[in-house]
Design an enzyme around this catalytic site. Sequence first.
Site, short mmCIF file in Angstrom:
data_model
loop_
_atom_site.label_atom_id
_atom_site.label_comp_id
_atom_site.label_asym_id
_atom_site.label_seq_id
_atom_site.Cartn_x
_atom_site.Cartn_y
_atom_site.Cartn_z
N ASP A 7 0.96 -1.33 -0.05
CA ASP A 7 -0.18 0.00 0.10
C ASP A 7 0.82 1.19 0.12
O ASP A 7 1.25 1.66 0.99
CB ASP A 7 -0.93 0.02 1.17
CG ASP A 7 -1.80 1.32 1.36
OD1 ASP A 7 -2.17 1.73 0.28
OD2 ASP A 7 -2.07 1.57 2.54
N GLU A 67 -1.39 -1.72 -4.69
CA GLU A 67 -2.37 -0.81 -4.86
C GLU A 67 -2.52 0.10 -5.85
O GLU A 67 -1.44 0.95 -5.76
CB GLU A 67 -3.18 -0.41 -3.54
CG GLU A 67 -4.60 0.10 -3.66
CD GLU A 67 -5.26 0.59 -2.23
OE1 GLU A 67 -6.00 1.29 -2.31
OE2 GLU A 67 -4.83 -0.23 -1.26
N ASP A 139 -1.71 1.29 7.12
CA ASP A 139 -1.24 0.86 6.08
C ASP A 139 -0.76 -0.51 5.73
O ASP A 139 -0.80 -0.91 4.74
CB ASP A 139 -0.19 1.92 5.79
CG ASP A 139 -0.53 3.53 5.76
OD1 ASP A 139 -1.11 3.79 4.65
OD2 ASP A 139 -0.47 3.98 6.92
#
Length: 178
Positions: A7, A67, A139
């Site tokens: 992420d 992502e 995160d």
Amino acid sequence: MRVLGIDPGSRITGYGLVEQHGSRLVHLDNGAVFTDKAKDFPDRLRLIFEGLSRVIAEYAPDAVAVEDVYVSENVRAALKLGQARGAAIAAAVHAGLPVFEYTASQVKQAVVGQGRAGKEQVQKMVKALLGLPEIAQADASDAVAVAICHINSYQLRLQAGPAVATSRRASSWRNYRP
């Protein structure tokens, strides 16, 4: 299959490692690469690259799932996020790993079953799927969800056939050679 989920963020880049054992998912590790906002931005990108390179060297994942950039109204923030994402992808490509990209809604759909799920729902489902009491960093939890998304998506692609299993989005880094 061992997957490193990422992420990306310019200040905090979360990572999570998940391994598939048959139909079971096993949590290996999660954490974050923190950068100092006071440092020059190129130096922060170097820290992301080096931090993720260390994780890759330690855990030897089979694939990396990242992502995709969420574009908000703040264009400057989106550009910085894209650059941090690039540093993460570069670390994976430098290690010779295949990189797969997923949007936030694809991750939510794969983990929760609904593309518009909230962060709390995703975190609860990640903990439930992996039997974890807690994931300390938000995160990192998101990164674990990205890894789970890839494992689930990859299994579906395998069922569709080998040509589909190895395909990536058109924006893939498959053909990039440093």
